[in-house]
Enzyme design. Structure first.
Site, PDB file in Angstrom:
ATOM      1  N   PHE A  23      11.974  14.779  11.772  1.00 20.50           N
ATOM      2  CA  PHE A  23      10.599  14.033  11.798  1.00 20.50           C
ATOM      3  C   PHE A  23      10.883  12.849  12.632  1.00 20.50           C
ATOM      4  CE2 PHE A  23       7.028  11.555  10.261  1.00 20.50           C
ATOM      5  CZ  PHE A  23       6.106  12.543  10.883  1.00 20.50           C
ATOM      6  N   SER A  53       0.828  -1.295  -0.092  1.00 20.07           N
ATOM      7  CA  SER A  53      -0.077   0.010   0.081  1.00 20.07           C
ATOM      8  C   SER A  53       0.966   1.319   0.060  1.00 20.07           C
ATOM      9  CB  SER A  53      -0.967  -0.039   1.340  1.00 20.07           C
ATOM     10  OG  SER A  53      -0.106  -0.113   2.432  1.00 20.07           O
ATOM     11  N   ASP A  91      -2.019  14.228  16.544  1.00 21.12           N
ATOM     12  CA  ASP A  91      -1.315  14.610  17.646  1.00 21.12           C
ATOM     13  C   ASP A  91      -1.734  15.735  18.569  1.00 21.12           C
ATOM     14  OD1 ASP A  91       1.208  13.388  17.336  1.00 21.12           O
ATOM     15  OD2 ASP A  91       1.530  14.418  15.383  1.00 21.12           O
ATOM     16  N   GLU A 113       1.012   5.706   0.691  1.00 17.48           N
ATOM     17  CA  GLU A 113       0.272   6.552   1.480  1.00 17.48           C
ATOM     18  C   GLU A 113       0.734   8.180   1.035  1.00 17.48           C
ATOM     19  OE1 GLU A 113       0.443   6.548   5.721  1.00 17.48           O
ATOM     20  OE2 GLU A 113       0.848   8.479   5.949  1.00 17.48           O
ATOM     21  N   HIS A 167       3.588  -0.875   3.761  1.00 19.42           N
ATOM     22  CA  HIS A 167       2.973   0.224   3.669  1.00 19.42           C
ATOM     23  C   HIS A 167       4.135   1.456   3.274  1.00 19.42           C
ATOM     24  CE1 HIS A 167      -0.384   3.154   4.054  1.00 19.42           C
ATOM     25  NE2 HIS A 167       0.542   3.881   4.895  1.00 19.42           N
TER      26      HIS A 167
HETATM   27  C1  LIG Z   1       0.241   4.518   9.977  1.00 17.51           C
HETATM   28  C2  LIG Z   1       0.135   6.061  10.656  1.00 17.51           C
HETATM   29  C3  LIG Z   1      -0.527   7.212   9.975  1.00 17.51           C
HETATM   30  C4  LIG Z   1      -0.640   8.101  10.607  1.00 17.51           C
HETATM   31  N1  LIG Z   1      -1.725   9.145  10.142  1.00 17.51           N
HETATM   32  C5  LIG Z   1      -1.717  10.357  10.727  1.00 17.51           C
HETATM   33  C6  LIG Z   1      -2.564  11.193  10.044  1.00 17.51           C
HETATM   34  O1  LIG Z   1      -3.010  11.179   8.918  1.00 17.51           O
HETATM   35  N2  LIG Z   1      -2.822  12.592  10.834  1.00 17.51           N
HETATM   36  C7  LIG Z   1      -2.355  12.826  11.888  1.00 17.51           C
HETATM   37  O2  LIG Z   1      -2.371  13.999  12.616  1.00 17.51           O
HETATM   38  N3  LIG Z   1      -1.385  11.768  12.576  1.00 17.51           N
HETATM   39  C8  LIG Z   1      -1.285  10.741  11.857  1.00 17.51           C
HETATM   40  N4  LIG Z   1      -0.411   9.890  12.535  1.00 17.51           N
HETATM   41  C9  LIG Z   1       0.189  10.252  13.840  1.00 17.51           C
HETATM   42  C10 LIG Z   1      -0.409   9.847  15.022  1.00 17.51           C
HETATM   43  O3  LIG Z   1      -1.709  10.589  15.073  1.00 17.51           O
HETATM   44  C11 LIG Z   1       0.339  10.259  16.348  1.00 17.51           C
HETATM   45  O4  LIG Z   1       1.180   9.300  16.480  1.00 17.51           O
HETATM   46  C12 LIG Z   1      -0.645  10.355  17.526  1.00 17.51           C
HETATM   47  O5  LIG Z   1       0.366  10.847  18.366  1.00 17.51           O
HETATM   48  C13 LIG Z   1      -1.190   8.934  18.356  1.00 17.51           C
HETATM   49  O6  LIG Z   1      -2.224   8.558  17.404  1.00 17.51           O
HETATM   50  P1  LIG Z   1      -2.687   7.029  17.771  1.00 17.51           P
HETATM   51  O7  LIG Z   1      -4.042   6.888  16.822  1.00 17.51           O
HETATM   52  O8  LIG Z   1      -1.621   6.047  17.588  1.00 17.51           O
HETATM   53  O9  LIG Z   1      -3.261   7.241  19.099  1.00 17.51           O
HETATM   54  P2  LIG Z   1      -3.605   6.431  20.229  1.00 17.51           P
HETATM   55  O10 LIG Z   1      -3.857   4.921  20.077  1.00 17.51           O
HETATM   56  O11 LIG Z   1      -4.973   6.886  21.104  1.00 17.51           O
HETATM   57  O12 LIG Z   1      -2.348   6.331  21.439  1.00 17.51           O
HETATM   58  C14 LIG Z   1      -1.666   7.838  21.612  1.00 17.51           C
HETATM   59  C15 LIG Z   1      -1.118   7.689  23.118  1.00 17.51           C
HETATM   60  O13 LIG Z   1      -2.005   7.335  24.251  1.00 17.51           O
HETATM   61  C16 LIG Z   1      -1.706   6.210  24.884  1.00 17.51           C
HETATM   62  N5  LIG Z   1      -3.146   5.644  25.222  1.00 17.51           N
HETATM   63  C17 LIG Z   1      -3.921   4.933  24.402  1.00 17.51           C
HETATM   64  N6  LIG Z   1      -4.941   4.680  25.065  1.00 17.51           N
HETATM   65  C18 LIG Z   1      -4.926   4.980  26.430  1.00 17.51           C
HETATM   66  C19 LIG Z   1      -5.745   5.128  27.534  1.00 17.51           C
HETATM   67  N7  LIG Z   1      -6.911   4.544  27.658  1.00 17.51           N
HETATM   68  N8  LIG Z   1      -5.015   5.757  28.674  1.00 17.51           N
HETATM   69  C20 LIG Z   1      -3.799   6.205  28.691  1.00 17.51           C
HETATM   70  N9  LIG Z   1      -3.100   6.368  27.475  1.00 17.51           N
HETATM   71  C21 LIG Z   1      -3.520   5.710  26.425  1.00 17.51           C
HETATM   72  C22 LIG Z   1      -1.038   5.388  23.902  1.00 17.51           C
HETATM   73  O14 LIG Z   1      -0.069   4.456  24.646  1.00 17.51           O
HETATM   74  C23 LIG Z   1      -0.325   6.328  23.106  1.00 17.51           C
HETATM   75  O15 LIG Z   1       1.135   6.668  23.819  1.00 17.51           O
HETATM   76  C24 LIG Z   1      -0.031   8.561  11.811  1.00 17.51           C
HETATM   77  C25 LIG Z   1       0.668   7.594  12.595  1.00 17.51           C
HETATM   78  C26 LIG Z   1       0.712   6.367  11.917  1.00 17.51           C
HETATM   79  C27 LIG Z   1       1.505   5.282  12.696  1.00 17.51           C
END
Ligand SMILES: Cc1cc2nc3c(=O)[nH]c(=O)nc-3n(C[C@H](O)[C@H](O)[C@H](O)COP(=O)(O)OP(=O)(O)OC[C@H]3O[C@@H](n4cnc5c(N)ncnc54)[C@H](O)[C@@H]3O)c2cc1C
Length: 281
Positions: free
Chosen positions: A210, A10, A103, A12, A260
């Site tokens: 980054f 895939s 973020d 991105e 990916h």
């Molecule tokens: C493949 C990929 C694509 C991405 N695409 C984008 C994008 O399009 N736009 C963008 O803005 N960013 C993007 N990101 C970055 C991402 O948004 C950031 O890394 C963000 O900081 C975390 O997102 P997450 O979905 O992993 O969050 P989560 O899974 O919610 O985790 C975030 C943090 O919170 C912690 N956490 C989770 N659940 C709990 C809980 N219940 N209690 C306490 N702590 C908890 C986790 O351990 C982690 O440290 C991407 C990252 C990846 C790997």
């Protein structure tokens, strides 16, 4: 030429800021579509800042005939806005999403109705049932805001329990980190496909900046080598290509279910890596 592989390949993209960028992306998507990838995906700016641009870019890249997954992040968003967006994607026939937290906002922007990606996944399942195939983010080197790998792995598994079907990792340059993460996840009884995210190396200063932010470690020998090339872009890219191709081959040979590519809207760097791989048929 198609990849003709059983692996999930895939690519991105991010939403271009200009019309010239959109036009260029059409050429890139067409070149990459020739490889019959499993899907394309399009990023989503923090707090919904690229909401319309992401929607438009998704429509652009889908014209190639490749299944396309918009990314959707929930931090600083309201339930009603995300509900509208989900409906729009359903109405135009989108069947995949990459569901993220995004973020954390700085300045005056609020956190919104959701705190974590697991909340978003639960919400998407409540609103749209099984309509979307959902991917989530995974961090082989641990999410930078996580205190321990143990907690990060557990929270990853919570996203799957909330309804995620598969995962795409943050990029990394150390295959052992990926295999360690996968082992930890499997030990918790979670068996979703975890696709490694691969970042081609084309520009060292941007990569270093980054990587610092997202917690991806560049091994010392590679860092020193890349630094030593200075302005010699050709040598830097040749080294980067060899280094990342070797990493990708190690991942595939070790059982990774696909690759990916973080294309940064360029076809050549990802294709050069893909062409250097021997893929299972
Ligand atoms: C493949 C990929 C694509 C991405 N695409 C984008 C994008 O399009 N736009 C963008 O803005 N960013 C993007 N990101 C970055 C991402 O948004 C950031 O890394 C963000 O900081 C975390 O997102 P997450 O979905 O992993 O969050 P989560 O899974 O919610 O985790 C975030 C943090 O919170 C912690 N956490 C989770 N659940 C709990 C809980 N219940 N209690 C306490 N702590 C908890 C986790 O351990 C982690 O440290 C991407 C990252 C990846 C790997």
């Amino acid at each position: 030429m198609s990849t003709e592989s059983s692996l999930s390949i895939s690519f991105e993209f991010f939403p271009p800021r200009t019309e010239v960028g959109e036009e260029k992306l059409r050429l890139v998507r067409d070149r990459l579509a020739e490889r019959s990838p499993h899907f394309f995906s399009v990023t989503f700016g923090a707090g919904g800042s690229t909401r319309e641009k992401t929607f438009g870019t998704v429509q652009n890249v889908r014209e190639s005939g490749v299944d396309t997954a918009p990314h959707l992040s929930c931090i600083s968003s309201e339930r009603s806005d995300l509900s509208d967006l989900l409906k729009r994607y359903q109405d135009v026939g989108i069947e995949r999403l990459v569901a993220l937290r995004g973020d954390m906002p700085s300045g005056s922007m609020g956190v919104g109705d959701f705190r974590y990606a697991s909340d978003l996944i639960q919400f998407i399942r409540e609103e749209t049932g099984d309509h979307f195939k959902l991917s989530v983010a995974a961090y082989p080197e641990c999410h930078p805001q996580s205190d321990t790998i143990e907690k990060d792995v557990s929270r990853f598994v919570d996203k799957v329990k909330a309804g995620a079907d598969m995962a795409i990792t943050q990029y990394f340059f150390n295959a052992d980190a990926y295999f360690h993460f996968v082992d930890r996840v499997r030990a918790k009884g979670c068996d979703v496909p975890i696709i490694p995210g691969i970042m081609p190396i084309t520009n060292y200063s941007k990569l270093a900046r980054f990587s610092e932010l997202c917690g991806a470690e560049i091994p010392r020998f590679a860092r020193r080598q890349l630094e030593a090339y200075g302005d010699d872009t050709q040598s830097l890219q040749a080294f980067g290509q060899e280094f990342v191709t070797k990493l990708s081959q190690q991942l595939i040979d070790g059982g990774a279910p696909g690759i990916h590519f973080y294309t940064l809207n360029q076809a050549e760097p990802s294709l050069a890596i893909l062409d250097g791989l021997s893929l299972p048929r």
